[in-house]
Design a protein around this motif. Structure first.
Motif, PDB file in Angstrom:
ATOM      1  N   ASP A   2     -61.107  30.007  79.708  1.00 48.44           N
ATOM      2  CA  ASP A   2     -62.358  30.736  79.505  1.00 48.44           C
ATOM      3  C   ASP A   2     -63.224  29.988  78.491  1.00 48.44           C
ATOM      4  OD1 ASP A   2     -64.399  32.479  78.970  1.00 48.44           O
ATOM      5  OD2 ASP A   2     -63.127  34.249  78.808  1.00 48.44           O
ATOM      6  N   LEU A   3     -64.408  29.560  78.926  1.00 48.92           N
ATOM      7  CA  LEU A   3     -65.283  28.790  78.038  1.00 48.92           C
ATOM      8  C   LEU A   3     -65.827  29.638  76.889  1.00 48.92           C
ATOM      9  CD1 LEU A   3     -67.306  26.555  80.523  1.00 48.92           C
ATOM     10  CD2 LEU A   3     -65.511  25.853  78.951  1.00 48.92           C
ATOM     11  N   ASP A   4     -65.954  30.951  77.090  1.00 45.97           N
ATOM     12  CA  ASP A   4     -66.408  31.805  75.987  1.00 45.97           C
ATOM     13  C   ASP A   4     -65.413  31.779  74.831  1.00 45.97           C
ATOM     14  OD1 ASP A   4     -68.802  32.576  77.072  1.00 45.97           O
ATOM     15  OD2 ASP A   4     -68.007  34.395  78.003  1.00 45.97           O
ATOM     16  N   THR A   5     -64.113  31.784  75.146  1.00 47.41           N
ATOM     17  CA  THR A   5     -63.123  31.741  74.072  1.00 47.41           C
ATOM     18  C   THR A   5     -63.134  30.381  73.378  1.00 47.41           C
ATOM     19  OG1 THR A   5     -61.328  31.021  75.544  1.00 47.41           O
ATOM     20  CG2 THR A   5     -61.657  33.389  75.295  1.00 47.41           C
ATOM     21  N   VAL A   6     -63.346  29.320  74.155  1.00 47.20           N
ATOM     22  CA  VAL A   6     -63.416  27.978  73.562  1.00 47.20           C
ATOM     23  C   VAL A   6     -64.646  27.872  72.668  1.00 47.20           C
ATOM     24  CG1 VAL A   6     -63.633  25.506  74.041  1.00 47.20           C
ATOM     25  CG2 VAL A   6     -62.183  26.938  75.500  1.00 47.20           C
ATOM     26  N   ARG A   7     -65.784  28.404  73.139  1.00 47.83           N
ATOM     27  CA  ARG A   7     -67.007  28.374  72.340  1.00 47.83           C
ATOM     28  C   ARG A   7     -66.825  29.183  71.050  1.00 47.83           C
ATOM     29  NH1 ARG A   7     -71.396  26.426  74.516  1.00 47.83           N
ATOM     30  NH2 ARG A   7     -70.641  26.895  76.621  1.00 47.83           N
ATOM     31  N   THR A   8     -66.112  30.288  71.139  1.00 47.51           N
ATOM     32  CA  THR A   8     -65.849  31.114  69.951  1.00 47.51           C
ATOM     33  C   THR A   8     -64.952  30.370  68.975  1.00 47.51           C
ATOM     34  OG1 THR A   8     -66.081  33.125  71.268  1.00 47.51           O
ATOM     35  CG2 THR A   8     -64.931  33.319  69.161  1.00 47.51           C
ATOM     36  N   PHE A   9     -63.943  29.684  69.503  1.00 46.82           N
ATOM     37  CA  PHE A   9     -63.053  28.900  68.643  1.00 46.82           C
ATOM     38  C   PHE A   9     -63.840  27.845  67.859  1.00 46.82           C
ATOM     39  CE2 PHE A   9     -60.889  24.739  68.482  1.00 46.82           C
ATOM     40  CZ  PHE A   9     -59.956  25.004  67.492  1.00 46.82           C
ATOM     41  N   ALA A  13     -64.337  27.561  63.804  1.00 45.47           N
ATOM     42  CA  ALA A  13     -63.947  26.338  63.112  1.00 45.47           C
ATOM     43  C   ALA A  13     -65.105  25.772  62.300  1.00 45.47           C
ATOM     44  CB  ALA A  13     -63.458  25.307  64.130  1.00 45.47           C
ATOM     45  N   ASP A  14     -66.318  25.837  62.843  1.00 49.14           N
ATOM     46  CA  ASP A  14     -67.482  25.310  62.139  1.00 49.14           C
ATOM     47  C   ASP A  14     -67.900  26.208  60.982  1.00 49.14           C
ATOM     48  OD1 ASP A  14     -67.567  23.145  63.833  1.00 49.14           O
ATOM     49  OD2 ASP A  14     -69.131  23.960  65.145  1.00 49.14           O
ATOM     50  N   ALA A  15     -67.826  27.538  61.185  1.00 49.46           N
ATOM     51  CA  ALA A  15     -68.281  28.481  60.158  1.00 49.46           C
ATOM     52  C   ALA A  15     -67.217  28.705  59.088  1.00 49.46           C
ATOM     53  CB  ALA A  15     -68.662  29.816  60.797  1.00 49.46           C
ATOM     54  N   GLY A  16     -65.946  28.617  59.465  1.00 51.44           N
ATOM     55  CA  GLY A  16     -64.859  28.875  58.521  1.00 51.44           C
ATOM     56  C   GLY A  16     -64.600  30.342  58.288  1.00 51.44           C
ATOM     57  N   GLN A  17     -65.320  31.205  58.968  1.00 49.93           N
ATOM     58  CA  GLN A  17     -65.151  32.659  58.817  1.00 49.93           C
ATOM     59  C   GLN A  17     -65.404  33.334  60.163  1.00 49.93           C
ATOM     60  OE1 GLN A  17     -67.696  34.182  55.759  1.00 49.93           O
ATOM     61  NE2 GLN A  17     -66.403  33.422  54.085  1.00 49.93           N
ATOM     62  N   ARG A  46     -50.726  28.915  67.263  1.00 49.84           N
ATOM     63  CA  ARG A  46     -51.672  29.491  66.317  1.00 49.84           C
ATOM     64  C   ARG A  46     -52.755  28.464  66.054  1.00 49.84           C
ATOM     65  NH1 ARG A  46     -49.882  33.230  62.579  1.00 49.84           N
ATOM     66  NH2 ARG A  46     -52.004  33.088  61.734  1.00 49.84           N
ATOM     67  N   LEU A  47     -53.996  28.899  66.084  1.00 43.13           N
ATOM     68  CA  LEU A  47     -55.125  27.997  65.857  1.00 43.13           C
ATOM     69  C   LEU A  47     -55.712  28.134  64.451  1.00 43.13           C
ATOM     70  CD1 LEU A  47     -56.950  28.453  69.289  1.00 43.13           C
ATOM     71  CD2 LEU A  47     -55.545  26.507  68.575  1.00 43.13           C
ATOM     72  N   PHE A  48     -55.588  29.327  63.874  1.00 48.32           N
ATOM     73  CA  PHE A  48     -56.153  29.568  62.543  1.00 48.32           C
ATOM     74  C   PHE A  48     -55.119  30.238  61.641  1.00 48.32           C
ATOM     75  CE2 PHE A  48     -59.972  29.559  65.234  1.00 48.32           C
ATOM     76  CZ  PHE A  48     -60.776  28.664  64.545  1.00 48.32           C
ATOM     77  N   THR A  49     -55.289  29.963  60.357  1.00 47.60           N
ATOM     78  CA  THR A  49     -54.567  30.699  59.316  1.00 47.60           C
ATOM     79  C   THR A  49     -55.603  31.412  58.461  1.00 47.60           C
ATOM     80  OG1 THR A  49     -52.768  29.083  59.245  1.00 47.60           O
ATOM     81  CG2 THR A  49     -53.030  30.519  57.330  1.00 47.60           C
ATOM     82  N   ARG A  50     -55.440  32.736  58.324  1.00 46.83           N
ATOM     83  CA  ARG A  50     -56.394  33.495  57.511  1.00 46.83           C
ATOM     84  C   ARG A  50     -56.045  33.300  56.030  1.00 46.83           C
ATOM     85  NH1 ARG A  50     -59.526  37.407  60.129  1.00 46.83           N
ATOM     86  NH2 ARG A  50     -59.012  37.734  62.327  1.00 46.83           N
TER      87      ARG A  50
END
Length: 326
Positions: A2-9, A13-17, A46-50
């Motif tokens: 799903d490109l929407d999920t990739v775009r969100t990822f 990653a760019d915003a950091g939040q 896992r792609l992110f660590t909070r």
């Protein structure tokens, strides 16, 4: 994927939040969290660590990020390639030396900013099928063959009547003539090995033969224009027809001549065909260019088959014996 999920990822990653990414994407923070969770399930990592500072990429997230960016760039390129006006205008013609080729070269000189893709399909049925499927935007053809009207969604307009000329070698009986009448040609052999049954150009010459009692021979293999020129130059008994705007080059030693045909002037009718729902803006530009620059048709003293008309245009035509100045 799903490109929407990739775009969100990529946005996270760019915003950091998650919250800033949600604002950039104009969705809720909960929607961002759900998309990232769905992507992580699909990838199995896992792609992110909070953290107190926001969201940090894991090692897997860092590895995936450049590929995610390339996926989005590829998707944008794919959309741009078919967006109206962004892809080249795709136009079909019979041959690179034809009158239609000259019309398209004139269009390119007038509008060099328009990308063009020129193709060469064999006959009108293939061209119409390609127009209907969207494989091409327009085609130059004679319209329309007897018993085979154009589909209702295909539009056409007559853009050029190309006078036929007689091409002969230095030993031909008519080699010294400034012009020849159609009636004179009834006594001579005209050789055209490129005539193929079922094509619009063969239908044209069949009508020409029936109308004026000419003899056209289509015997022998068609080895192309160069071989045809060689044979005409070496065979005093043979002549052939060529369009007046067909571009030909032959060795100086051939001594070939192109002689106008008159009383009446047989003209080959060139029309532009397109799908009435085609939205490409360059198609409208091409039509406007041809309307402003292409020569007229159905002039007094000319002949063309009754079926070679633009839709909705009456078919006035000259008959044998009509006077024409030369």
């Amino acid at each position: 994927m799903d490109l929407d999920t990739v775009r969100t990822f990529v946005a996270v990653a760019d915003a950091g939040q998650f919250q800033e990414a949600a604002a950039e994407l104009a969705v809720t923070q909960q929607a961002v969290s759900k998309r990232i969770a769905a992507l992580e399930r699909d990838l199995g990592v896992r792609l992110f660590t909070r953290t107190p500072r926001g969201a940090e990429l894991t090692i897997d997230g860092q590895a995936f990020l450049p590929h995610a960016r390339e996926l989005l760039r590829a998707a944008d390129r794919a959309v741009a390639s078919v967006r109206t006006g962004r892809r080249p205008l795709r136009v079909d013609m019979l041959a690179s030396r034809s009158a239609a080729s000259g019309l398209m070269r004139g269009f390119h000189r007038a509008h060099p900013e328009i990308d063009l893709d020129v193709v060469m399909l064999f006959d009108i049925e293939k061209a119409v099928a390609a127009i209907r499927s969207g494989a091409i935007d327009a085609s130059f053809r004679a319209v329309a063959m007897p018993g085979r009207p154009l589909p209702e969604e295909i539009e056409s307009v007559r853009v050029l009547d190309e006078p036929l000329q007689l091409l002969i070698g230095p030993g031909h009986a008519l080699a010294g003539a400034r012009s020849v009448t159609v009636a004179q040609l009834a006594e001579h052999r005209i050789w055209m090995p490129g005539l193929v049954p079922g094509t619009e150009w063969t239908a044209y010459y069949d009508d020409l033969v029936a109308e004026f009692g000419l003899t056209i021979e289509a015997t022998g293999p068609n080895f192309g224009s160069d071989a045809l020129l060689d044979t005409i130059a070496d065979t005093p008994a043979l002549a052939t027809f060529m369009g007046g705007q067909t571009r030909l080059v032959w060795p100086a030693g051939h001594g070939l001549r192109r002689i106008p045909v008159t009383d009446p002037v047989p003209v080959y009718p060139h029309s532009l065909l397109w799908h009435r729902d085609n939205p490409h803006p360059a198609l409208a530009t091409l039509r406007a260019h041809l309307a402003a620059t292409a020569a007229g048709h159905d002039a007094a003293g000319t002949w063309a088959p009754d079926w070679a008309i633009s839709r909705g245009t009456p078919p006035p035509r000259a008959r044998a014996g009509t006077a024409v100045s030369s």
